[in-house]
Design a protein around this motif. Structure first.
Motif, short mmCIF file in Angstrom:
data_model
loop_
_atom_site.label_atom_id
_atom_site.label_comp_id
_atom_site.label_asym_id
_atom_site.label_seq_id
_atom_site.Cartn_x
_atom_site.Cartn_y
_atom_site.Cartn_z
N VAL A 159 10.08 -9.23 10.34
CA VAL A 159 9.02 -8.21 10.45
C VAL A 159 8.80 -7.58 9.08
O VAL A 159 9.74 -7.06 8.47
N GLY A 160 7.57 -7.63 8.61
CA GLY A 160 7.20 -6.98 7.35
C GLY A 160 6.89 -5.52 7.59
O GLY A 160 5.83 -5.17 8.11
N CYS A 161 7.85 -4.64 7.24
CA CYS A 161 7.62 -3.18 7.27
C CYS A 161 7.71 -2.72 5.82
O CYS A 161 8.28 -1.67 5.52
N ASP A 162 7.18 -3.54 4.91
CA ASP A 162 7.41 -3.31 3.48
C ASP A 162 6.25 -2.61 2.79
O ASP A 162 6.04 -2.78 1.58
N LEU A 284 5.82 -11.17 11.33
CA LEU A 284 5.01 -10.10 11.94
C LEU A 284 4.81 -8.98 10.92
O LEU A 284 5.66 -8.79 10.04
N LEU A 285 3.70 -8.26 11.04
CA LEU A 285 3.45 -7.12 10.15
C LEU A 285 3.33 -5.85 10.98
O LEU A 285 2.79 -5.89 12.10
N ALA A 286 3.77 -4.74 10.40
CA ALA A 286 3.65 -3.44 11.10
C ALA A 286 3.45 -2.33 10.08
O ALA A 286 3.81 -2.44 8.91
N ALA A 287 2.87 -1.22 10.56
CA ALA A 287 2.70 0.03 9.77
C ALA A 287 1.91 -0.26 8.49
O ALA A 287 0.96 -1.03 8.50
N ASP A 288 2.29 0.39 7.35
CA ASP A 288 1.47 0.27 6.13
C ASP A 288 1.34 -1.17 5.64
O ASP A 288 0.36 -1.49 4.96
N ALA A 289 2.27 -2.03 5.94
CA ALA A 289 2.14 -3.44 5.55
C ALA A 289 0.95 -4.07 6.27
O ALA A 289 0.32 -5.00 5.77
N VAL A 308 5.53 -0.13 15.64
CA VAL A 308 6.91 -0.62 15.78
C VAL A 308 7.46 -0.36 17.19
O VAL A 308 8.27 -1.15 17.68
N GLY A 309 6.98 0.69 17.85
CA GLY A 309 7.38 0.90 19.25
C GLY A 309 6.86 -0.25 20.12
O GLY A 309 7.58 -0.80 20.97
#
Ligand SMILES: Cc1cc2nc3c(=O)[nH]c(=O)nc-3n(C[C@H](O)[C@H](O)[C@H](O)COP(=O)(O)OP(=O)(O)OC[C@H]3O[C@@H](n4cnc5c(N)ncnc54)[C@H](O)[C@@H]3O)c2cc1C
Length: 426
Positions: A159-162, A284-289, A308-309
């Protein structure tokens, strides 16, 4: 693609990566969180987390600590440059457990880190920079630069949370991050200044085409976040040079620098952008990524926490045999739709309406008129404030009917089941 989850790699130990890691670890799923930095980022960024984020913080088991260390703001006002109030909203109309909560992001991350460190199935690896990736039939791999040299790590999903400059997103899509950058720029400061003589709300937005700004209490010791609009393209030194005149012009009391203390100062470009896809194979991507919005109204991380939830529910569904891998395509489809239909237009309007020039524009604005109605109608005020729950989605509705094996599996009881989306007019 085969089902089941052995382990998850999360790229990025920012707030979104830490919340996802905590949720997964609490459900007994092995998770490694990799971060290029050597410790938590302390720049002045998020501080306010709206009702949909509060829900995820509660599921992660940290809301009590966050609220105790921070606070729940009393309300929000919109004002003219002379300080006169256009309209205001009172958070007393919302049940306490759903109220917006405020805590500077670095403090929130420290709480999350402490909780993760207590989880045997989670590991946070600092100074681990993801530089490459490849996808396989059963495993995804990432190449990681570490102080001990380059390593290759593998997982069932990555998961990309970067964050905004995500390596995972760039590896998947190159430089494409569709959307736009605002002509204006912001400067975010953390400042001590005595606002008590003015009797404003905890959070305040000032409407002005040149001097629009936000001033909000972000800490119990009176620390304020003062974020103001600036012209784009200047250097940090030029923004610093212009700051005293800015504060003297727009803050109530027109203070000279000896009347306040700035403890943090960061100029930021602001964007509205959304990745082409939030899923490619096992990545997968999430949030600001995955998506960006301007910070007026605090929808950036609030939207990221909902991502992310939702991703947790999808991955937990796969892990427990209640969902197959196709639920991740639903994640991609629905989270992009929530950004397009709600997060992008609402956050864009939040900034646009701060730039109004005339009283007539203020008078005609639909949102200000809704807030004026909420001032005299408590039930409507509650509906208005909780309307933002429309960015949530219950992904357990996409689970298959539980199989005998799934029902027999140990489903975590520490995580409350997701409730239905509470939507409202906004
Ligand atoms: C001034 C300002 C005020 C804001 N206020 C609010 C607010 O009140 N409420 C709100 O909801 N949102 C707000 N936001 C937005 C919010 O701060 C962001 O949405 C949030 O920080 C994004 O979190 P994240 O975990 O997605 O990414 P980040 O916080 O950017 O974290 C990404 C992490 O990934 C790591 N990383 C990057 N590349 C790699 C790599 N290649 N390998 C390994 N690790 C890597 C980074 O070191 C970093 O730790 C604000 C933003 C700004 C600028």
């Amino acid at each position: 693609m085969k089902g089941g989850i052995d382990n998850i790699i999360i790229c990025g130990a920012g707030p979104s990566g830490l919340i996802l890691g905590l949720l997964l670890a609490k459900a007994g799923i092995r998770v490694q969180i990799l971060d290029a930095a050597s410790s938590v980022n302390t720049n002045p960024r998020a501080s306010h987390y709206g009702p949909p984020a509060v829900y995820e913080l509660q599921r992660a088991g940290v809301i009590e600590e966050v609220a105790a260390q921070g606070f729940r703001p009393d309300g929000v006002s919109w004002r003219r440059l002379d300080g006169s109030c256009i309209t205001k909203i009172d958070t007393k109309d919302v049940p306490v457990e759903k109220k917006i909560v405020c805590l500077p992001l670095d403090q929130l991350m420290k709480i999350l880190l402490r909780h993760i460190e207590a989880q045997p199935s989670a590991e946070v690896l600092w100074s681990h920079k993801v530089v490459g990736l490849s996808d396989g039939e059963e495993r995804a791999t990432v190449d990681v630069e570490t102080p001990e040299g380059t390593k290759t790590l593998e997982a069932t999903y990555v998961v990309g949370c970067d964050g905004a400059t995500s390596t995972i997103r760039r590896q998947l899509f190159g430089d494409a991050f569709p959307g736009r950058t605002w002509d204006e720029q912001i400067v975010a400061t953390n400042t001590y200044y005595d606002m008590s003589p003015y009797n404003w709300q905890d959070s305040n937005f000032i409407v002005h085409p040149e001097h629009c700004y936000m001033v909000a209490k972000i800490q119990n010791d009176g620390l304020l976040r003062i974020t103001y609009l600036e012209k784009a393209g200047l250097s940090r030194e030029e923004y610093l040079e212009r700051q005293p005149e800015k504060f003297k012009t727009f803050l109530p009391g027109h203070p000279d620098p000896d009347k306040y203390k700035i403890v943090n100062f960061s100029p930021y470009k602001i964007h509205q952008r959304c990745a082409e896809k939030f899923r490619v194979g096992r990545f997968l991507l999430a949030a600001d990524a995955a998506h960006l919005c301007n910070p007026f109204g605090g929808l950036g991380l609030t939207g990221g926490m909902v991502d992310v939830g939702n991703l947790y529910d999808c991955l937990y569904g796969i892990h427990s045999g209640q969902a197959d891998d196709s639920i991740l395509d639903k994640y991609d489809e629905i989270r992009r739709q929530k950004y397009r239909d709600f997060i992008d237009p609402i956050s864009s309007d939040n900034l646009r309406r701060l730039l109004y020039i005339s009283e007539e524009e203020i008078e005609k604005d639909e949102f200000y008129n809704l807030v004026k109605r909420a001032e005299v109608d408590e039930e409507f005020s509650k509906t208005l404030q909780l309307g933002i729950d429309i960015i949530r989605e219950d992904f357990t509705q996409y689970y298959k009917k539980p199989t005998v094996e799934a029902a027999a599996k140990d489903i975590p009881t520490s995580l409350p089941a997701p409730t239905a989306v509470v939507s409202g007019e906004a």
